[in-house]
Design a protein around this motif. Sequence first.
Motif, PDB file in Angstrom:
ATOM      1  N   ILE A  87     -21.271 -49.133  -0.850  1.00  0.00           N
ATOM      2  CA  ILE A  87     -21.197 -49.441   0.582  1.00  0.00           C
ATOM      3  C   ILE A  87     -22.601 -49.675   1.128  1.00  0.00           C
ATOM      4  N   THR A  88     -22.646 -50.418   2.201  1.00  0.00           N
ATOM      5  CA  THR A  88     -23.884 -50.578   2.958  1.00  0.00           C
ATOM      6  C   THR A  88     -23.658 -49.855   4.270  1.00  0.00           C
ATOM      7  N   GLN A  97     -31.846 -50.127  10.464  1.00  0.00           N
ATOM      8  CA  GLN A  97     -32.250 -49.825   9.091  1.00  0.00           C
ATOM      9  C   GLN A  97     -30.992 -49.575   8.255  1.00  0.00           C
ATOM     10  N   THR A  98     -30.860 -50.298   7.142  1.00  0.00           N
ATOM     11  CA  THR A  98     -29.652 -50.159   6.323  1.00  0.00           C
ATOM     12  C   THR A  98     -29.976 -49.649   4.931  1.00  0.00           C
ATOM     13  N   ILE A 125     -18.777 -42.048   8.672  1.00  0.00           N
ATOM     14  CA  ILE A 125     -17.955 -43.249   8.558  1.00  0.00           C
ATOM     15  C   ILE A 125     -18.346 -44.272   9.612  1.00  0.00           C
ATOM     16  N   SER A 126     -18.793 -43.806  10.752  1.00  0.00           N
ATOM     17  CA  SER A 126     -19.174 -44.739  11.829  1.00  0.00           C
ATOM     18  C   SER A 126     -20.412 -45.557  11.475  1.00  0.00           C
ATOM     19  N   ASN A 127     -21.151 -45.156  10.436  1.00  0.00           N
ATOM     20  CA  ASN A 127     -22.349 -45.906  10.011  1.00  0.00           C
ATOM     21  C   ASN A 127     -22.023 -46.983   8.972  1.00  0.00           C
ATOM     22  N   LEU A 128     -20.771 -47.062   8.539  1.00  0.00           N
ATOM     23  CA  LEU A 128     -20.383 -48.035   7.529  1.00  0.00           C
ATOM     24  C   LEU A 128     -20.554 -49.458   8.072  1.00  0.00           C
ATOM     25  N   ILE A 129     -21.232 -50.293   7.285  1.00  0.00           N
ATOM     26  CA  ILE A 129     -21.434 -51.685   7.671  1.00  0.00           C
ATOM     27  C   ILE A 129     -20.529 -52.593   6.834  1.00  0.00           C
TER      28      ILE A 129
END
Length: 133
Positions: A87-88, A97-98, A125-129
């Motif tokens: 995942i990114t 920043q990823t 989970i809210s940071n999933l791109i």
Amino acid sequence: MTMSSTSGISSEISMDKFLTLFVTQLQNQNPLDPTDNSEFMSQLAQFSIVEQEQQQTGYLSSMTSIGTASLQLDQLTMASTFIGKTITYSSDSKKDQTFAGVVEGVKLEKDGTVSFVVDGKSVSISNLIKVGG
């Protein structure tokens, strides 16, 4: 003993306590000037309403807890489908920043949120791109 306001009634009061007070009031009233029956009925009705409101509040609270648990279970189930996938995701502090990594597991945080475990760290989970390289 008038119960004109529910705000002064403790949530600890039970029907048994109320009835004990009610009977005591009946026993100690002035026989030459008894309390009006309609006042007694009003007190009983008010207490009944308060008791029903307390029961409804308890029911709604338990339904909220069940709903929250169900939502958490759904999120854990959904998040577990990402195990083994790359995942990114964005940084918590800097959203521009990823990072990328393989999801090793999922966990339920103390605050009730669900996170991915990537490289031994929790990732919300809210940071999933995106999923995949």
